[in-house]
Write an enzyme that holds these catalytic residues in place. Structure first.
Site, PDB file in Angstrom:
ATOM      1  N   TYR A 118       0.836  -1.201   0.000  1.00 49.54           N
ATOM      2  CA  TYR A 118       0.000   0.000   0.000  1.00 49.54           C
ATOM      3  C   TYR A 118       0.870   1.250   0.000  1.00 49.54           C
ATOM      4  CZ  TYR A 118      -3.920  -3.064   1.209  1.00 49.54           C
ATOM      5  OH  TYR A 118      -4.872  -4.036   1.197  1.00 49.54           O
ATOM      6  N   ASN A 141     -12.504  -0.008  -5.929  1.00 52.17           N
ATOM      7  CA  ASN A 141     -12.182  -0.452  -7.287  1.00 52.17           C
ATOM      8  C   ASN A 141     -13.413  -1.041  -7.991  1.00 52.17           C
ATOM      9  OD1 ASN A 141     -11.080  -1.472  -9.634  1.00 52.17           O
ATOM     10  ND2 ASN A 141      -9.701  -2.909  -8.621  1.00 52.17           N
ATOM     11  N   CYS A 149      -6.460  -5.141  -7.890  1.00 59.20           N
ATOM     12  CA  CYS A 149      -6.303  -4.746  -6.484  1.00 59.20           C
ATOM     13  C   CYS A 149      -5.895  -5.935  -5.611  1.00 59.20           C
ATOM     14  CB  CYS A 149      -7.566  -4.069  -5.963  1.00 59.20           C
ATOM     15  SG  CYS A 149      -9.069  -4.994  -6.194  1.00 59.20           S
ATOM     16  N   HIS A 150      -6.075  -7.160  -6.102  1.00 59.65           N
ATOM     17  CA  HIS A 150      -5.618  -8.331  -5.353  1.00 59.65           C
ATOM     18  C   HIS A 150      -4.091  -8.360  -5.246  1.00 59.65           C
ATOM     19  CE1 HIS A 150      -5.746  -9.625  -9.589  1.00 59.65           C
ATOM     20  NE2 HIS A 150      -4.731 -10.424  -9.277  1.00 59.65           N
ATOM     21  N   GLU A 176      -1.655 -16.497 -10.178  1.00 58.50           N
ATOM     22  CA  GLU A 176      -0.549 -15.733 -10.753  1.00 58.50           C
ATOM     23  C   GLU A 176       0.820 -16.202 -10.260  1.00 58.50           C
ATOM     24  OE1 GLU A 176      -1.142 -11.518 -10.553  1.00 58.50           O
ATOM     25  OE2 GLU A 176      -3.191 -11.654 -11.298  1.00 58.50           O
TER      26      GLU A 176
END
Length: 184
Positions: A118, A141, A149-150, A176
């Protein structure tokens, strides 16, 4: 004018697609993908469609024109592990100010398979003391998964929050390759 200072957009089309994290509601305008809603079960879907109607000033209609075809294709490819970067046009109508600035930086500057803190994201947009405000931007979002945003985590190793729930965040990060696959 809607609550975001713009004239109504038309048309607004929507579709629900299945994904590895559950049903997703996709909504688009002639400008691009405007909304992704996680866990789009009927009650969630109805609330999201009402919010779209209120914010955009147009009645969302089920997709019939092919407006969402590319979004459906790219999301299917992403969840199949075949797509690492979305190329969809995005309609930023539902985001403004600092939140939009942060979300645009996130979309452009945090690639597949990486995470950012962040505070780091706050520094990237020139507001080094705004880590909490970045958290608020993540919560606002309108395009989760596509605007990733993950991929935003706590600086000291924690996952941080996620509007779709921490298990969904873990699954996306595992997809990912950032985290090990969750056990079920």
């Amino acid at each position: 004018m809607n609550g975001y200072g713009r004239s109504p957009v038309s048309p607004v089309e929507w579709a629900v697609v299945e994904s590895a994290i559950g049903p997703l509601l996709l909504a688009g305008t002639d400008r691009g993908l405007v909304r992704v809603v996680l866990h789009a079960e009927p009650r969630v879907r109805e609330r999201a469609l009402a919010q779209l109607r209120d914010h955009l000033g147009a009645e969302p209609a089920e997709s019939a024109s092919g407006l969402l075809t590319e979004a459906v294709r790219e999301l299917a490819a992403y969840f199949a592990g075949e797509l690492r970067e979305f190329g969809l046009p995005l309609d930023w109508t539902l985001s403004s100010g600092f939140n939009r600035q942060v979300l645009r930086e996130l979309a452009a500057g945090v690639p597949y398979g990486t995470v950012v803190g962040y505070g780091d994201l706050a520094r990237r947009v020139g507001r080094p003391t705004a880590a909490q405000a970045v958290g608020v931007a993540m919560g606002s979002n309108p395009l989760p998964v596509v605007v990733p945003c993950h991929r935003v985590v706590e600086s000291h190793g924690g996952l941080g929050g996620f509007g779709g729930g921490l298990e969904t965040k873990r699954r996306l990060l595992a997809l990912e390759g950032v985290l090990p696959e969750p056990l079920f």
